[in-house]
Design an enzyme around this catalytic site. Structure first.
Site, PDB file in Angstrom:
ATOM      1  CB  SER A  20      41.260  41.256  37.962  1.00 27.18           C
ATOM      2  OG  SER A  20      42.344  41.103  36.769  1.00 27.18           O
ATOM      3  CB  ILE A  21      38.431  37.193  36.230  1.00 25.55           C
ATOM      4  CG1 ILE A  21      38.003  36.270  35.504  1.00 25.55           C
ATOM      5  CG2 ILE A  21      38.135  38.784  35.495  1.00 25.55           C
ATOM      6  CD1 ILE A  21      36.142  36.257  35.590  1.00 25.55           C
ATOM      7  CE  LYS A  22      39.376  40.803  31.487  1.00 26.00           C
ATOM      8  NZ  LYS A  22      39.467  40.311  29.716  1.00 26.00           N
ATOM      9  CG  ASP A  23      45.116  38.077  37.627  1.00 24.82           C
ATOM     10  OD1 ASP A  23      45.607  38.646  37.014  1.00 24.82           O
ATOM     11  OD2 ASP A  23      46.049  37.822  38.913  1.00 24.82           O
ATOM     12  CB  ALA A  26      47.300  37.015  31.387  1.00 28.01           C
TER      13      ALA A  26
END
Length: 308
Positions: A20-23, A26
């Site tokens: 996902s884009i959230k890496d 993070a």
């Protein structure tokens, strides 16, 4: 979409290690915390997440030697919870339909745990400046370079606000005429706030799509960079999500379907031409939603699909 003349491109984010884009955020938030001395060796990362930010933080935690505790809501798919647990994280499931200030909400529980557990760090993606910064430094420049600076419209779902605001900030710094379209969920406060600039609690209602829409106004959501907001109903989001898999071979999540539905709606309403190039962010993978959106029985039971 035969009636749309513009070039519609999608930026598929499930190629990141956590799918996902959230890496992106993070890594940014963890490295910021290390530089600021907020995260020390053997520490615990505590975060409220609808699943994907948790995945990115869990992977970063494994590589860097941190423990992880995540709070999430009972509307998130069990795939997400099981994936986080598979990576050694502790997951606390909290009720969805309570006020953000309620001590049982996943925001409140994360904050409380971070105050109780020594050597812990609560990034709080909603307000952490590293969230939007990650997109200003990576997502924005990638879209600009990959379209050779020809992008005219940028479309993204609005959850924490980091993706849409950070990417928009970069794109508009390169070309102020780039139009930014935020996709909201029906039942979120964003659409009415965009129109009135006032928080209207009466707009908040339950919705099923995960990862977009809010009942709060996070610091990362900067409406100064947003030119239009389109609210997407759950049913349309899920049907387009399934169509993306069947017609385009893009096995993505529900907020991706919402973003495509909203982008196409905007293109029709504003009669975009052959000269326009729209880029739509597809934030995550369909693997997170096999028991829900890609389950015919679940879709029928919830009234999103009939036998036709």
């Amino acid at each position: 979409a035969k009636d749309i003349k513009a070039t519609i491109l999608v930026k598929v984010e499930y190629f990141n290690p956590g799918n996902s884009i959230k890496d992106r955020i993070a890594v940014q938030m963890v490295e910021d915390a290390e530089k600021e001395g907020k995260l020390r060796p053997g520490g615990t990362i505590i975060e409220g997440t609808s699943g994907n930010t948790g995945m990115g933080l869990a992977l970063a935690g494994i590589v860097k030697g941190y423990n992880c505790i995540f709070t999430t809501t009972d509307k998130q798919s069990m795939e997400k919870v099981n994936l986080l647990r598979a990576l050694g994280a502790e997951v606390r499931i909290c009720p969805t339909n309570v006020e953000p200030e309620d001590p049982r909400s996943y925001y409140s529980v994360a904050k409380r745990l971070s105050e109780e557990i020594p050597n812990s760090y609560y990034p709080n993606q909603y307000d952490h400046p590293g969230n939007a910064k990650a997109h200003e430094l990576t997502t924005g420049p990638e879209i600009w370079n990959q379209t050779e600076g020809k992008v005219t419209h940028f479309v993204a779902g609005m959850g924490t606000g980091g993706t849409v605001s950070g990417t928009a900030k970069y794109l508009k710094s390169q070309n102020p005429d780039v139009k930014v379209i935020g996709i909201d969920s029906v039942g979120s406060v964003y659409t009415s706030y965009f129109k009135t600039r006032e928080y209207d609690k009466s707009q908040v209602a339950p919705y099923v799509v995960e990862g977009i829409g809010e009942d709060i106004l996070p610091k990362n959501m900067n409406f100064d960079y947003v030119d239009a907001v389109i609210p997407c109903p759950d049913k349309e989001a899920f049907l387009v999500t399934r169509a993306l898999a069947r017609k385009e071979g893009l096995f993505v999540g529900g907020s991706c379907g919402a973003a495509v539905w909203g982008g196409l709606e905007y293109a029709r309403q504003h009669k975009l031409t052959e000269r326009d190039i729209m880029v739509i962010i597809l934030p995550d993978s369909g693997t997170r939603y096999v028991s829900k959106i890609y389950n015919d029985e679940w879709m029928r039971q919830n009234g999103y699909m009939d036998d036709s």
